[in-house]
Structures are given as C-alpha cells and as structure tokens.
Enzyme design. Structure first.
Site, PDB file in Angstrom:
ATOM      1  N   GLU A   1      24.277  47.093   4.754  1.00 60.43           N
ATOM      2  CA  GLU A   1      23.774  45.718   4.884  1.00 60.43           C
ATOM      3  C   GLU A   1      23.267  45.433   6.295  1.00 60.43           C
ATOM      4  O   GLU A   1      23.564  44.412   6.896  1.00 60.43           O
ATOM      5  CB  GLU A   1      24.856  44.712   4.454  1.00 60.43           C
ATOM      6  CG  GLU A   1      25.117  44.823   2.954  1.00 60.43           C
ATOM      7  CD  GLU A   1      25.861  43.639   2.376  1.00 60.43           C
ATOM      8  OE1 GLU A   1      25.531  42.506   2.765  1.00 60.43           O
ATOM      9  OE2 GLU A   1      26.725  43.864   1.520  1.00 60.43           O
TER      10      GLU A   1
ATOM     11  N   GLU B   1      21.977  48.393  14.793  1.00 57.75           N
ATOM     12  CA  GLU B   1      20.716  48.259  15.534  1.00 57.75           C
ATOM     13  C   GLU B   1      19.841  47.164  14.927  1.00 57.75           C
ATOM     14  O   GLU B   1      19.286  46.321  15.646  1.00 57.75           O
ATOM     15  CB  GLU B   1      19.966  49.606  15.526  1.00 57.75           C
ATOM     16  CG  GLU B   1      20.657  50.724  16.296  1.00 57.75           C
ATOM     17  CD  GLU B   1      21.909  51.274  15.602  1.00 57.75           C
ATOM     18  OE1 GLU B   1      22.066  51.093  14.372  1.00 57.75           O
ATOM     19  OE2 GLU B   1      22.750  51.865  16.299  1.00 57.75           O
TER      20      GLU B   1
END
Lengths: 282, 382
Positions: B366, B370
């Site tokens: 999900e 990053e």
C-alpha cells in the site's frame, strides 16, 4: 436472627412454563486477576483504585450458563446480571451486557463498604428479592476474596433450594435439573423453581462479547440499587460485619528451585521421578 | 484534549486482545509454516463482528468507529500479521469501496454479505508493471454490447482466491481522457466471470497464511452495471480507499511491533547471562526503552489519524505520516527483538523470526516508504 427469621421477602411466582424464566446471575467485579494486588494496611482491604476491574472470571461461567439456558428455553426468558460494588466499577458490568445479558442491577452504597461474607450475602439476598427471580446462577467463588461461601449463604437467606458445583444445567417443567460435580464423578439433582445454582468451569467456556453486543450494550439499562431500597432490618457493611480481618500476610516466598545436574537425560529423569515419588506426586 | 478511549473503544480493544491472544497467537507459527489460510479464524472473526467492523448496522456492520478499527487490527497483528492482513484487507480494501462508491443496490448485493463476513473480496489495483504508477494501468475494459470486456493482469491481490472469495474490484483503463491520459474506472468482477482466472497462491517471505494471487483477465465479460462509482473516477476513488487503508496498514505495522516487543521483553526477563536476567543489563534495557517509546509515538499518530477520520477532518496527511513512521518503527523493533533473542531469534521456532519476515512488507505494501515520502512531499506543497 437471620434474614429468613426476619420474615422478609418474597419471591416472584413462576408465571408458567419454562419459556418465561427470569434468570439472575450474581456477578462480582474484581481486580484484574493478573494484576499485582495490594492490601491497604490501615483498612486491611484490597486496594481497588488504580487497578483495572474485571468481571470475576468464575462469574463469566455463570453468565455463559445463563445465556446458554436462555437460548435453549427461548420465549420470554431473560437474563439479568446483579452486582454489588463500589460505584466506579459499575461500567465493568457492560461486558456482561455485551455478552448478551438483557439488563443489569447494580447495588452500590458507601454503607456497604467493609461487608464481610455474611454482610455481602445478606445484602445480595435482599437485593435479589427486590429484583425477583426464578433462577439465580452464581459462579463458584470469587477471584479476590475466594471464600466460596456466598452461594450457600444466599440459598439459606433466600429460602430456596440450592445446587452447588453444577457442571450442567437445565430447566424442564418448572424444575431445575443439574449435574453436580463431586470428587469421584457427578450427581444428577433436580429441584423446584425458584432455586439457586452455582456452576463450575465445566459448564462451558464463556463466550466472547461480540462487537454488536458491545455496541448494543450501551442501550441496555444498569438499574441502581442502594441500601435504602433493601429495607434491611440489620446493619450491613462494616457496621454489621460479624467477622473481622485481624491480620494478613503474603504467601511464603517460593523456595529456591533445585537444579538437577545429571550426566545424561535418562539419569536426570530418574532423579526427578524419584523426587516426585518421594513427595507422593506421582 | 482527551486521550482516553471511550467505553466502546475500550471494550472492543479488550475483546480483540482476548480473542487474538487466546485464539490467533497459538496458531500463528503453524499457519505460517503450512501457508494455511485460517478459515476457522475468519469464521470466528465474522461471528465477533470484526469483518464488518466499521460499516453501519443497516448494512450488517457493527457500526464501530475508525479508532476501534485501528485498535482491533493492532491487537490481531500483535498475535499474527497474516490473520490481521486478511481481516484488514477485507474491510479496508474489499468492502470499503462498495460502502464509499456503491449504489444502494450494489451495497445490498456486495457490502451486506461482505460486512457479515459471508464473503471475502479483493481489490485489484497493482499490476506486474504498475504499482504506485497507477496512471499506467495496462488492464483495459471496453464497453461492448452492454458488457465490459476486460483484458489484463493484476498482481499481489490479497483475499482474491479463497473459498470464500466472491470476486475482486479492479481498476481498468476504460478509455482516454481529453488530456490523452487513460481514463481509469473501477469494475466489479465476480469470481465466476467468464475469462477471469486466478493463479496459485504466491510463495511469500511473510504473511504466508494470507491469500495473495495474480489475476488474469482474458476477454473477461461482466455486465455494464458492474461499474463501481462514476466512469473515469477510478483514480480518485482508489486514492480515497488507500487514504483510509493507510490507517489500518499502520495499525498492522505497530501491532506486529508490539508483538515483537512482547516477545523480546519476556525473553529478556527470562534469559540469564552472567548470573542475571539480560533485562538487567543496560544494553538490553536501552533497546527495550527505545522499542516501546517508538511504538507509543507511532500509536499516537495512528490514533490521531483515526480520530481525524471519525471527526470528518482531512486525515490524509496524518494517515500517510502514520503509515510511513509505523512501517519504519516496525522494522527497527523487530530487528532489535531478534537481536535481543541472540541466536535463538534466528531459529524458526521463536516467533520473532516469523515477525522479522512478516515485517518487511509493511514498508512496501500500500505504497512503499519512498512513495509515502513522495505523497507527503506533495501534501506539504513541495
């Protein structure tokens, strides 16, 4: 003079077949069993502030027995939980309502503080008469006081037949039927309603409170009851207590463990076995 | 300001804890080893109302709030991450889109059985070549003779192939927008739609008892009415679903961290070295202090995001911070939990070794850490 001699009472007349049984479960609210318990050296009472309160685990079995019986009997059978305790523990009763009890009665009064076993059973008996019942179901004992005497005393003060240590429970034709656990097996016992039954953990694992039960519990009532409502002819609470706690002590510290040093597993097992045999544990 | 949980939230947390510790925790190791989907635990969670926890009673849900939901996911993940993702993905990804965007008819048809736990549902966004780059969705759905004809592949879809699964809601390009970018819509694909197949379960490093599969659509046909929400709104819709999902994924991360902390604390008190429990050494104490401290920080942020959602506030940024932070905390905590266990932590029979494997996906699923930072940078106006 006990309460029976005082001629107090009376009991609800059973209104018909068993599809209309009013079950009342007595519940004690106790400190969380795994919490560290402290006794106030001044009052010699269990410290209840700052400790999480839960429903006495043994009473959860009584609630389960009542709910299972209600499911079986159907009709207008109801389950009321009845508790006595300090005002700040009242919300703990919501769990019983979330498990499926229909309503609750909470007997709370500063005048009941310091009740001994006699006082507790006397107040509960008066409260139960006030509430009315066909069948009272109790847990076997409480996790904190652990006297195990309240169900028996309640039977006496209510003047109803009592069956202790039930491992199964049913109501048929206006009679309660139960299997009583004994050291060697069980007895099959029955008696007329109204009656009181205390249950053991063999009655069945308490159910979880479902989420819908939790959300619905806040709509259910917890009716308050105070000393004035009981019209007791006798002094209750610490004033009426017949027993006094004189002293208390922590359990003796556990003895240092004996470490078995053996050259191999078989020898070690033999040493442990001989030790247990000597202690008559095997 | 008030940090107290209300009575419902406390009762739900206590129920979830009791259930998870008694029923889920003892099973976690074997389920992980066997990659066995816990049908019986799903049935129990259904009975308790967890599978429809935040949905209104009129759709068969329990009507509890997001705070209660986060606390529940946390407690289940504390016992077993696989069971927690099965429940959390069902609620946040499977059922929520129907609740948010479904017509009343779709809610009755899908949300009601999903909230009742009678059926599981997948949410198909990720593709073999498009994860966070959702605008690059390759799956196509063309409207032909009153039917959507779907072609494409979806990857890593949770709950998509269990015996209870009713289908998956997928994102697909349904045309081109005026600006030339693909028009993305959400389409409901039932399990028995012709041309829809599921792969075997993936072999995974963690979350091994959860059901994750690749989905293939070859001229797969579903009726036109299986469009969920407005045509072309797919991108917006799943971003909204993911906003809420971040709260539950964050709760999952921190539940896992709590479970690892529980193990490390118990082990540190029990394990003796140099004549005393290792919990008496500062090196171990400092680790445990940092672990619990970070868990508490993350928990505060998760509950704040949940509270914001419950109070109708814009919670997207807090949820995103919570998801990112909780994922990183879970990594640090499971790592130290294994370290405290020493060599035993590397052994299969110690729960921390499973938790170490279960943790990694928290920083990927999900939205990777990053991408989370990218999303946050945008929210911060950078």
């Amino acid at each position: 003079m006990n309460l029976r001699e005082a001629g107090l009472g009376f009991l609800r007349v059973l209104g018909g077949p068993e599809a209309n049984v009013k079950i009342v479960v007595t519940v004690k609210l106790v400190p969380e069993p795994s919490s560290e318990k402290k006794i106030d050296s001044g009052t010699k009472r269990l410290v209840r502030t700052g400790v999480e309160t839960v429903i006495n685990p043994y009473d959860e079995y009584a609630i389960e027995a009542a709910l299972a019986l209600k499911e079986k009997l159907g009709g207008d059978t109801t389950v009321t939980v009845f508790a006595m305790g300090p005002e700040n523990t009242k919300e703990t009763l919501r769990k019983a309502l979330a498990m499926g009890a229909d309503d609750a009665v909470f007997l709370s009064d500063a005048g009941l503080e310091g009740s001994d076993v006699w006082g507790t059973a006397s107040a509960l008996a008066l409260g139960l008469k006030k509430v009315g019942f066909d069948l009272v179901i109790c847990g076997g004992l409480s996790d904190d006081g652990s006297s195990g005497a309240v169900p028996g005393e309640l039977t006496e003060y209510l003047g109803v037949p009592g069956i202790t240590n039930a491992r199964s429970l049913d109501v048929v034709d206006g009679k309660v039927h139960a299997q009583r656990e004994t050291d060697n097996g069980y007895q099959v016992v029955s008696g007329p309603l109204p009656a009181l039954v205390s249950v053991t953990m063999a009655i069945g694992e308490p159910r979880y409170a479902s989420l819908k039960g939790i959300m619905g519990a806040k709509k259910k009532t917890i009716a308050p009851l105070a000393i004035a409502d009981l019209a007791s002819p006798l002094a209750l609470g610490s004033a009426g207590a017949k027993t006094r706690l004189l002293d208390f002590a922590p359990p003796a510290p556990r003895q240092k463990a004996q470490v078995v040093d053996a050259p191999d597993g078989a020898t070690g097992a033999k040493i442990i076995f001989d030790f247990l045999k000597e202690k008559r544990l095997v | 300001m008030n940090f107290d949980l209300n009575d419902d939230q406390k009762a739900i947390q206590a129920l979830a804890r009791e259930f998870a510790q008694a029923e889920v925790k003892p099973r976690a190791e074997q389920m992980d080893r066997d990659e066995a989907f816990p049908y019986d635990l799903v049935a129990k969670m259904t009975e308790l109302g967890f599978m429809g926890l935040p949905f209104p009673e009129k759709y068969g849900g329990a009507g509890a709030d997001t705070v209660s939901y986060a606390l529940t996911v946390m407690e289940i993940a504390r016992a077993d991450a696989s069971t927690a993702i099965t429940m959390a993905a069902h609620v946040s990804l499977g059922a929520t889109p129907f609740y948010l965007f479904g017509t009343e008819e779709q809610k009755q048809k899908y949300l009601v059985p999903l909230a009742a736990g009678k059926m599981l549902w997948g949410f198909g966004l990720t593709e073999p070549n498009a994860g966070s780059d959702a605008g690059n969705t390759q799956t196509r759905a063309q409207l032909r003779d009153g039917k959507w004809v779907i072609n494409g592949t979806k990857a890593f879809i949770t709950n998509s192939g269990t015996d209870l699964t009713g289908g998956t809601t997928i994102t697909a390009a349904t045309g081109k927008r005026a600006d030339g970018k693909p028009e993305i819509s959400n389409i409901i694909v039932p399990q028995n739609a012709p041309g829809f197949t599921r792969s075997k379960k993936y072999k995974k490093m963690g979350w091994r008892a959860s059901d994750t599969r690749e989905l293939a659509f070859v001229d797969c046909e579903v009726p036109e009415e299986n469009l969920l929400g407005e045509r072309g709104n797919g991108l917006k819709q799943f971003l909204q679903v993911l906003d809420g999902g971040r709260i539950s994924v964050a709760a999952l991360s921190i539940g896992l961290a709590l479970g690892a902390y529980d193990e490390a604390l118990a082990y540190a008190k029990e394990r003796q070295a140099f004549g005393k429990p290792i919990s008496k050494f500062q090196a171990i104490q400092f680790k445990l202090v940092d672990m619990l401290g970070e868990i508490e920080h993350a928990k505060l942020m998760i509950l704040k995001a949940a509270w914001e959602k419950d109070n109708g506030r814009d919670f997207a940024q807090t949820a995103s911070f919570a998801k990112l932070y909780a994922a990183e905390v879970s990594r640090r905590v499971v790592n130290e939990a294994v370290q405290i266990h020493g060599g035993y932590g590397f052994m299969d029979e110690y729960p921390v070794s499973r938790m170490y494997r279960d943790q990694k996906i928290n920083e990927i699923g999900e939205g990777t850490n990053e991408v989370q930072r990218l999303v946050l940078a945008r929210m911060m106006g950078l």
